[in-house]
Design an enzyme around this catalytic site. Structure first.
Site, short mmCIF file in Angstrom:
data_model
loop_
_atom_site.label_atom_id
_atom_site.label_comp_id
_atom_site.label_asym_id
_atom_site.label_seq_id
_atom_site.Cartn_x
_atom_site.Cartn_y
_atom_site.Cartn_z
N GLY A 1 16.81 16.80 27.44
CA GLY A 1 15.73 17.49 27.03
C GLY A 1 15.13 17.15 25.61
O GLY A 1 14.86 17.66 24.70
N ALA A 2 15.06 15.57 25.66
CA ALA A 2 14.67 15.19 24.31
C ALA A 2 13.27 14.81 24.17
O ALA A 2 12.89 14.12 23.30
CB ALA A 2 15.32 13.79 23.90
N SER A 3 12.55 15.12 25.11
CA SER A 3 10.95 15.00 25.26
C SER A 3 10.24 15.64 23.97
O SER A 3 9.26 15.32 23.74
CB SER A 3 10.42 15.11 26.60
N ASP B 1 16.43 15.84 36.05
CA ASP B 1 16.55 17.44 36.03
C ASP B 1 17.86 17.49 36.01
O ASP B 1 18.67 17.65 37.07
CB ASP B 1 15.88 17.86 37.25
N VAL B 2 18.35 17.95 34.78
CA VAL B 2 19.88 18.08 34.62
C VAL B 2 20.49 19.37 35.30
O VAL B 2 21.44 19.30 35.36
CB VAL B 2 20.25 17.92 33.27
N SER C 1 22.86 29.27 21.63
CA SER C 1 21.88 30.28 20.76
C SER C 1 22.38 31.46 20.09
O SER C 1 23.45 31.81 20.76
CB SER C 1 20.67 30.37 21.78
N TYR D 1 18.58 34.55 29.98
CA TYR D 1 19.03 33.37 28.89
C TYR D 1 20.15 33.87 27.85
O TYR D 1 21.00 32.83 27.86
CB TYR D 1 17.78 33.44 27.88
N LYS E 1 23.68 31.42 27.74
CA LYS E 1 24.01 30.68 26.36
C LYS E 1 25.51 31.39 26.20
O LYS E 1 26.21 30.59 25.51
CB LYS E 1 23.10 31.21 25.44
#
Ligand code: NAP
Length: 225
Positions: free
Chosen positions: A13-15, A64-65, A143, A156, A160
């Protein structure tokens, strides 16, 4: 000479957002980077350009990880390109916020897959090559919400909290192999993810932050490095 010279790293997710900042920061410190993205190809190519223009090494790789086979292909791409994988940063994640009463099964499953199963998928693919190489570093982006809980984020927060327990457990499995597994649990950071919050939510969150401002993606990148 940088601290990460001759090190190779995958940042999932480095975009955009925090992952982008981590990729750019580690490249600046000497690492050769795989910039993973799923949907944002142009943004990922821009991250690669920012790194290579500054004299660093990077490639973009779509995966897509949340899918095991694509996470496997991502790890393979790093080893095929750079010869090894030293560092895995599991940063990819997303939110589908709503109260439990109105949360669909699809919203639950999507967040569990993108935020928790993705960590399993990428670690599973990376761990054998790291054991063979007699060392490695894994950093999972959790998070504060996984520690404190947050209304509207049962999916979420549970994912996490799962990442935190997964991290501690895997660290116990592979510590003796010279592989460390750690979490960074950021507070509220200014990215697309938090820009989606309402003004009322943002004001309420700011009231809990001693500095009175949101954190920046670069703050998290420094902690990861
Ligand atoms: P963001 O701006 O929404 O960016 C999310 C990134 O994850 C994008 O690059 C996106 O790529 C990628 N991604 C999402 N699903 C993916 C998938 N299935 N496969 C591959 N890539 C995927 O989010 P952010 O705020 O930078 O958050 C990054 C991480 O930090 C997340 O794990 C998030 O939970 C965590 N975090 C954020 C905050 C905060 O306040 N922002 C606080 C604590 C923790 P594409 O666009 O290419 O799909």
């Amino acid at each position: 000479m940088g601290t990460f010279d001759n090190k190779t790293v995958i940042v999932t997710g480095a975009s955009r957002g925090i992952g982008r900042a981590i990729a750019i920061d580690l490249a600046r410190r000497g690492a050769s980077v795989v910039v993973n993205y799923n949907a944002s190809e142009a943004a990922a190519q821009e991250v690669v350009r920012a790194i290579t223009d500054a004299g660093g090494k990077a490639i973009a790789f779509k995966a897509d990880v949340s899918k095991a086979d694509e996470a496997g292909a991502l790890v393979k791409a790093c080893i095929d390109t750079y010869g090894k994988l030293d560092i895995l940063v599991n940063n990819a994640g997303t939110t589908r916020d709503t109260l439990l009463m109105s949360m669909s099964e699809a919203d639950w499953d999507l967040v569990m897959h993108a935020d928790l199963k993705s960590v399993f998928n990428c670690c599973k693919a990376a761990i054998r090559p790291m054991i063979r190489a007699r060392g490695g570093r894994i950093v999972n982006i959790a998070s504060v919400v996984g520690l404190s809980g947050q209304g509207g984020q049962t999916n979420y927060a549970a994912a996490k909290a799962g990442v935190i327990a997964f991290t501690k457990s895997l660290a116990k499995e592979v510590g003796s192999r010279n592989i460390t597994v750690n979490c960074v649990a950021p507070g509220f950071i200014e990215t697309d993810m938090t820009r989606a919050l309402s003004e009322a939510q943002t004001t309420a969150l700011m009231a809990q932050i001693p500095l009175g401002r949101l954190g920046q993606a670069a703050d998290v990148a420094h902690a990861v490095a």
